[in-house]
Design a protein around this motif. Structure first.
Motif, PDB file in Angstrom:
ATOM      1  N   ASN A 140      -9.597  -6.823   1.573  1.00 32.85           N
ATOM      2  CA  ASN A 140      -8.322  -7.332   1.310  1.00 32.85           C
ATOM      3  C   ASN A 140      -7.333  -6.547   0.646  1.00 32.85           C
ATOM      4  OD1 ASN A 140      -9.201  -9.992   2.465  1.00 32.85           O
ATOM      5  ND2 ASN A 140     -10.479 -10.338   0.668  1.00 32.85           N
ATOM      6  N   ARG A 141      -5.983  -7.084   0.403  1.00 31.94           N
ATOM      7  CA  ARG A 141      -5.269  -5.964  -0.352  1.00 31.94           C
ATOM      8  C   ARG A 141      -5.754  -5.905  -1.647  1.00 31.94           C
ATOM      9  NH1 ARG A 141      -3.413  -2.747  -2.032  1.00 31.94           N
ATOM     10  NH2 ARG A 141      -1.042  -2.054  -2.269  1.00 31.94           N
ATOM     11  N   SER A 197       0.615   0.924   5.082  1.00 26.86           N
ATOM     12  CA  SER A 197       0.865  -0.480   4.947  1.00 26.86           C
ATOM     13  C   SER A 197      -0.808  -1.224   5.101  1.00 26.86           C
ATOM     14  CB  SER A 197       1.504  -1.045   6.171  1.00 26.86           C
ATOM     15  OG  SER A 197       0.842  -0.840   7.529  1.00 26.86           O
ATOM     16  N   HIS A 198      -0.908  -2.209   4.509  1.00 21.49           N
ATOM     17  CA  HIS A 198      -2.237  -2.666   4.560  1.00 21.49           C
ATOM     18  C   HIS A 198      -2.641  -3.118   5.864  1.00 21.49           C
ATOM     19  CE1 HIS A 198      -5.675  -5.185   3.347  1.00 21.49           C
ATOM     20  NE2 HIS A 198      -5.243  -6.527   4.284  1.00 21.49           N
ATOM     21  N   GLU A 199      -1.875  -3.323   6.912  1.00 20.19           N
ATOM     22  CA  GLU A 199      -2.166  -3.498   8.200  1.00 20.19           C
ATOM     23  C   GLU A 199      -2.701  -2.306   8.787  1.00 20.19           C
ATOM     24  OE1 GLU A 199       0.279  -6.709   6.693  1.00 20.19           O
ATOM     25  OE2 GLU A 199       0.631  -4.315   6.934  1.00 20.19           O
ATOM     26  N   TYR A 246      -8.509  -2.755  -3.295  1.00 18.94           N
ATOM     27  CA  TYR A 246      -8.354  -1.267  -3.454  1.00 18.94           C
ATOM     28  C   TYR A 246      -6.972  -1.177  -4.007  1.00 18.94           C
ATOM     29  CZ  TYR A 246      -5.286  -1.560   0.822  1.00 18.94           C
ATOM     30  OH  TYR A 246      -4.372  -2.010   1.764  1.00 18.94           O
ATOM     31  N   ALA A 281      -6.048  -1.304   6.516  1.00 19.77           N
ATOM     32  CA  ALA A 281      -7.356  -2.365   6.813  1.00 19.77           C
ATOM     33  C   ALA A 281      -7.346  -2.966   8.331  1.00 19.77           C
ATOM     34  CB  ALA A 281      -7.119  -3.147   5.802  1.00 19.77           C
ATOM     35  N   ARG A 334      -2.723  -2.988  -8.018  1.00 22.05           N
ATOM     36  CA  ARG A 334      -2.465  -2.943  -6.568  1.00 22.05           C
ATOM     37  C   ARG A 334      -1.883  -1.544  -5.995  1.00 22.05           C
ATOM     38  NH1 ARG A 334       0.367  -8.402  -4.590  1.00 22.05           N
ATOM     39  NH2 ARG A 334      -0.518  -7.304  -2.431  1.00 22.05           N
ATOM     40  N   GLU A 355       5.103  -5.776  -3.539  1.00 19.47           N
ATOM     41  CA  GLU A 355       5.590  -6.822  -2.676  1.00 19.47           C
ATOM     42  C   GLU A 355       6.807  -7.710  -3.190  1.00 19.47           C
ATOM     43  OE1 GLU A 355       2.531  -9.312  -1.562  1.00 19.47           O
ATOM     44  OE2 GLU A 355       1.370  -7.708  -0.350  1.00 19.47           O
TER      45      GLU A 355
END
Length: 264
Positions: free
Chosen positions: A83-84, A68-70, A87, A73, A112, A135
């Motif tokens: 930021n998403r 996950s991005h969380e 990368y 990052a 993405r 998403e």
């Protein structure tokens, strides 16, 4: 080199070590796996200044880790403060097995998210790549069509299952269950497809009746959201006959459903 003075790179590739040195107790020869990303070598904290000093970069990452991005990052991740859209997350599978995750960034052209399936032998493999939006909401749930599809793990772990399903006109069989269905066969390298013979609410008696009626002697078992392991379920079934089939079992809104399919 000192971590506070990393050299400049045009292109940087890094493969953080996830195993301890030495042998396991007992002399198996296999190094122990590190389970916390802060213990990787180089650690995420050591990677960050390297990325800032590279025009383009790629990080080889574990496909079973939190992608996950969380997590990537966040404060302990290798992409802290990115930021998403900074990368690309790519998941790669070969011979039906998810092998690697790759994180691409910097000046490299990117999307993405991407799912990649490699086909063939090492010396002459083919690359199949699907790019999309991770998403998008899940596709619609419908009654099973003529075909049931088992999606490749790269689609699932990259978050692209919904985008792929929409573009291929596929639908879900149940909520949060990664089996797709359709009335046509898309013949995609991202799907393992089975022609559905019949479907029914799961019970051992119903399964056995269908196997007996169709004289099934060879049966492959697949399941999602079903509590019994295929090896255990097989011991409860009697298989007699010359025909082969695949039994797919999954959780449904009102219980478990079974789909008997032709062997692929």
């Amino acid at each position: 080199f000192p971590e506070d003075e990393p050299p400049f790179h045009d292109v940087l590739f890094t493969d953080p070590a996830r195993r301890e040195g030495g042998r396991r107790p007992g002399g198996s020869g296999r190094a122990g796996r590190r389970h916390k990303i802060v213990d990787f070598s180089p650690s995420p904290a050591a990677l960050r200044p390297l990325l800032k000093k590279a025009d383009s970069w790629c990080i080889k990452w574990g496909p079973a880790l939190d992608l996950s991005h969380e997590a990537l990052a966040g404060g302990d991740g290798p992409l802290a403060d990115l930021n998403r859209g900074d990368y690309e997350l790519e998941l790669v599978s070969w011979r039906g097995e998810l092998r690697e995750a790759a994180i691409w960034g910097g000046e490299l052209p990117r999307v993405r998210a991407a799912a990649t399936v490699l086909e063939g032998e090492m010396e002459s493999f083919q690359v199949n790549r699907f790019e999309g939006d991770p998403e998008l909401p899940a596709p619609a749930i419908q009654a099973p069509g003529d075909y049931i599809h088992e999606p490749d793990g790269s689609l699932i772990r990259s978050g692209l299952l919904a985008d792929f399903a929409r573009k291929e006109n596929l639908f879900l069989l149940a909520e949060q269950i990664a089996y797709l269905s359709s009335n046509t066969n898309p013949k995609s390298p991202f799907l393992r497809t089975f022609r559905r013979l019949e479907s029914f609410p799961f019970s051992l008696a119903r399964v056995q009746e269908a196997l007996d009626r169709r004289k099934i002697g060879t049966l492959a078992l697949k399941k999602r959201g079903f509590p019994v392991a295929p090896e255990e379920l097989r011991t409860r079934l009697s298989l007699e006959g010359e025909a082969s089939a695949v039994l797919i079992i999954h959780r449904g809104p009102e219980g478990h459903l079974a789909h008997l399919c032709e062997a692929s």
